[in-house]
Every structure is written in structure tokens, then in C-alpha cells.
Design a protein around this motif. Sequence first.
Motif, PDB file in Angstrom:
ATOM      1  N   GLU A  72      38.029  13.539  27.425  1.00  0.00           N
ATOM      2  CA  GLU A  72      37.466  14.602  27.561  1.00  0.00           C
ATOM      3  C   GLU A  72      37.887  15.725  26.539  1.00  0.00           C
ATOM      4  N   VAL A  73      36.881  16.367  25.977  1.00  0.00           N
ATOM      5  CA  VAL A  73      37.146  17.481  25.022  1.00  0.00           C
ATOM      6  C   VAL A  73      36.709  18.864  25.379  1.00  0.00           C
ATOM      7  N   ASP A  74      37.388  19.856  25.461  1.00  0.00           N
ATOM      8  CA  ASP A  74      36.924  21.225  26.027  1.00  0.00           C
ATOM      9  C   ASP A  74      36.814  21.906  24.531  1.00  0.00           C
ATOM     10  N   PRO A  75      35.718  22.523  24.169  1.00  0.00           N
ATOM     11  CA  PRO A  75      35.400  23.045  23.373  1.00  0.00           C
ATOM     12  C   PRO A  75      36.284  24.466  22.938  1.00  0.00           C
ATOM     13  N   ALA A  76      36.388  25.077  24.254  1.00  0.00           N
ATOM     14  CA  ALA A  76      37.248  26.394  23.927  1.00  0.00           C
ATOM     15  C   ALA A  76      38.600  26.168  23.845  1.00  0.00           C
ATOM     16  N   LYS A  77      39.491  25.019  24.455  1.00  0.00           N
ATOM     17  CA  LYS A  77      40.764  24.707  23.834  1.00  0.00           C
ATOM     18  C   LYS A  77      40.738  24.516  22.416  1.00  0.00           C
ATOM     19  N   VAL A  78      39.755  23.544  21.947  1.00  0.00           N
ATOM     20  CA  VAL A  78      39.800  23.368  20.750  1.00  0.00           C
ATOM     21  C   VAL A  78      39.568  24.426  19.730  1.00  0.00           C
ATOM     22  N   ASN A 136      27.670  23.061  20.209  1.00  0.00           N
ATOM     23  CA  ASN A 136      26.487  23.413  20.661  1.00  0.00           C
ATOM     24  C   ASN A 136      25.403  22.743  20.105  1.00  0.00           C
ATOM     25  N   SER A 137      25.696  21.546  19.144  1.00  0.00           N
ATOM     26  CA  SER A 137      24.581  20.945  18.589  1.00  0.00           C
ATOM     27  C   SER A 137      24.404  19.447  19.375  1.00  0.00           C
ATOM     28  N   SER A 138      23.670  18.684  18.766  1.00  0.00           N
ATOM     29  CA  SER A 138      23.117  17.621  19.293  1.00  0.00           C
ATOM     30  C   SER A 138      24.251  16.409  18.941  1.00  0.00           C
ATOM     31  N   TRP A 139      25.318  16.833  18.347  1.00  0.00           N
ATOM     32  CA  TRP A 139      26.453  15.974  17.710  1.00  0.00           C
ATOM     33  C   TRP A 139      27.380  15.382  18.889  1.00  0.00           C
ATOM     34  N   PRO A 140      27.730  16.569  19.810  1.00  0.00           N
ATOM     35  CA  PRO A 140      28.688  15.823  20.728  1.00  0.00           C
ATOM     36  C   PRO A 140      28.077  14.727  21.561  1.00  0.00           C
ATOM     37  N   ALA A 141      26.772  14.937  21.979  1.00  0.00           N
ATOM     38  CA  ALA A 141      25.879  13.801  22.790  1.00  0.00           C
ATOM     39  C   ALA A 141      25.722  12.579  22.104  1.00  0.00           C
ATOM     40  N   LEU A 142      25.400  12.768  20.907  1.00  0.00           N
ATOM     41  CA  LEU A 142      25.442  11.477  20.220  1.00  0.00           C
ATOM     42  C   LEU A 142      26.600  10.855  19.789  1.00  0.00           C
ATOM     43  N   VAL A 143      27.701  11.482  19.701  1.00  0.00           N
ATOM     44  CA  VAL A 143      29.093  10.750  19.485  1.00  0.00           C
ATOM     45  C   VAL A 143      29.530  10.113  20.930  1.00  0.00           C
ATOM     46  N   ARG A 144      29.082  10.790  22.138  1.00  0.00           N
ATOM     47  CA  ARG A 144      29.563  10.261  23.263  1.00  0.00           C
ATOM     48  C   ARG A 144      28.928   9.000  23.731  1.00  0.00           C
ATOM     49  N   ALA A 145      27.644   9.092  23.150  1.00  0.00           N
ATOM     50  CA  ALA A 145      26.793   7.798  23.542  1.00  0.00           C
ATOM     51  C   ALA A 145      27.005   6.620  22.581  1.00  0.00           C
ATOM     52  N   LEU A 146      27.941   6.659  21.642  1.00  0.00           N
ATOM     53  CA  LEU A 146      27.971   5.459  20.692  1.00  0.00           C
ATOM     54  C   LEU A 146      29.067   4.481  21.500  1.00  0.00           C
ATOM     55  N   LYS A 147      28.633   3.227  21.326  1.00  0.00           N
ATOM     56  CA  LYS A 147      29.255   2.355  21.610  1.00  0.00           C
ATOM     57  C   LYS A 147      30.391   1.998  20.774  1.00  0.00           C
TER      58      LYS A 147
END
Length: 317
Positions: free
Chosen positions: A82-88, A150-161
Amino acid sequence: MRRTSFTNDFSWSKSRHEKLQECQRAYYFYYYRSWGGWESGAPREVRELYVLKKLGNRYTWAGSVVHDAIRDALLDWRAGREVDPAKVEKRALELMREDFRYSRGKSYWTQKYRKTFSGLVEHEYDEAVPDEAWKQNAETVRSALGWFFNSSWPALVRALKPAQWLEVDAGADFSTFTLDGVKVFAIPDFAFVDAEGSPVVVDWKTGKARDGYDEQVLGYALYVSQRYRLPLEKVRASLVYLNDGVEQQVQVDRDAVEGFKSRFAQSVARMRELLEDPATNTPKGESAFAQTDNLAACARCAFRRPCGREQAAAKVA
């Protein structure tokens, strides 16, 4: 344990090309005269040039902090963490404060710190940078990370096999290929295969668009095609301007690639003209590498003191 012997072999990269374009003398200092400056017995002049070449400026520093933070987030997602954006964001800003203290004290002359940060040229030359400019630098980092998460990138990345991942900022020891017999450094920030089976190379940017960025990602496309044995015509290239929230697709087609190869050949030829012995990558003497006439470039250069341009550069800073 026997130490590895390093040799200064000829290679090409977009940053090397740009260094030569801006100032031949700076190019000479960076790629030749500073060589071996990491050795304990290095001559004082060589040691100075080596330390100076490692310095960044506040703009490249902000970009590096953002790139490192996004790289670590991508690697965490790849590993299923898991990645917490606030912590990053918090860690990135804490790191900048640590970096600032290290650089302000000019500790880079006496002690090692961390791999991707070696100090700032603004501190080395005691430049009068207002506090607001430093705060704006931190805001650049905060804004870039905020847009990314807040972009579409996190969802795209998490969906990668697993099979879709190619690499994440793998570094100079890994991301190289050969073009016309020349070793080329090309390190994409992110490379993956999308849902349609097309390889995608991505470069994150914290600054504004400028000439040369298209060329950079074309090099990444050639690299990915060669390393992973993927059809070049299928590679997609993307420039992502984090602080502007803009994603720009770069055309990878026959004309673009042939144009890149032609400009690459011209650049290599110019570099080799400055060599006494191309077979051993031995440069001509310092006088063969002309100083730029653009004092504004000198005002940004880490080598302005050993180059004898410190006072002249200060007048246009």
C-alpha cells in the motif's frame, strides 16, 4: 577484495549532447578532466571538478525528489504494498530539509550523503536566493506529487499484471543500448505494456515543456524496443508534466526515429572531433574545448570558478 578498474569509455546520452551544445569547456570538465576525482589521491584540481560536477541546482533538485518519490511508490505498488500519498509527501519534504542543511553547510566537500543528492550550486557560490524561492521549490514538489496521486496513474499502475511491468527508473547500470556501435544511456522513468499490448515509456517532468524532450523519449522508445525485443512501431511515448497536469504523447514513427538517428550521428561525430584518440576516448587539450560566449549559461554553471568566469557570471546572475 580487488577493486574494479573503471575506464572512461565513450558513450552518448541526451544530457551529454546538451552539455556539449551549451559549452564545450563545461563538457570537457564534466566528462574528462574530472575523471578519477573520487580517488583519495586525486589531484586537487581534479577533485574540485569532480565535486562540482555532482552539484545540482534547486530546480533539478526538486525534480529529482519528485522522481525518487514516484519511483518508490511505483515499486511499492509493483510489490503489492500500500502507498499513502500523505506519507510520501511528508517524507519528500523532510528529505528536502535534510538535503538543504547538508548543502548549506557545504558538507559535500568532506562527507558522503545520499546517492541522488550531492549539494546545490546556489550554496557553493553563496548565491542570494530569497526564502520565498526556496519555499516555492518545496511547493513544486508538493504540487507535482499531489497531481500524480490524484491522476489516473495510480489506478492504472495498480491494475498492471506482473508480466506488464518492464522497468522503473532502473539506472545507468542497466538502461543502456547500442546504436551504430555507440553505447547509449536511456533511462525511462517508467516502462510497461498496456492493456492493448503496446509498450509505453513515460517521463515525468516537473518543469515546463521545452525543445529536446521529444528527442529524449524517442531514445527511450529505441531502448525499450531493443532491450525487450519489441516492435518499435508499437511503442508509445508519453511526457507527463506533473505541475501543469498535462500529458503529451510523442509520435514514434519512421520519420521521427530516422530524424533522431540522423541527429544522433551528427552529435556523435561532433564529440569525436574533440578527441585526440577516439579508440581510447582520449580528449584533445583543454584549449580545444571553447568556452561559451553566453555568460547567462556561465551564471548557471557549476564550473564557473575553475573556468575563470565566476566574476563575469555574477554580473549577469
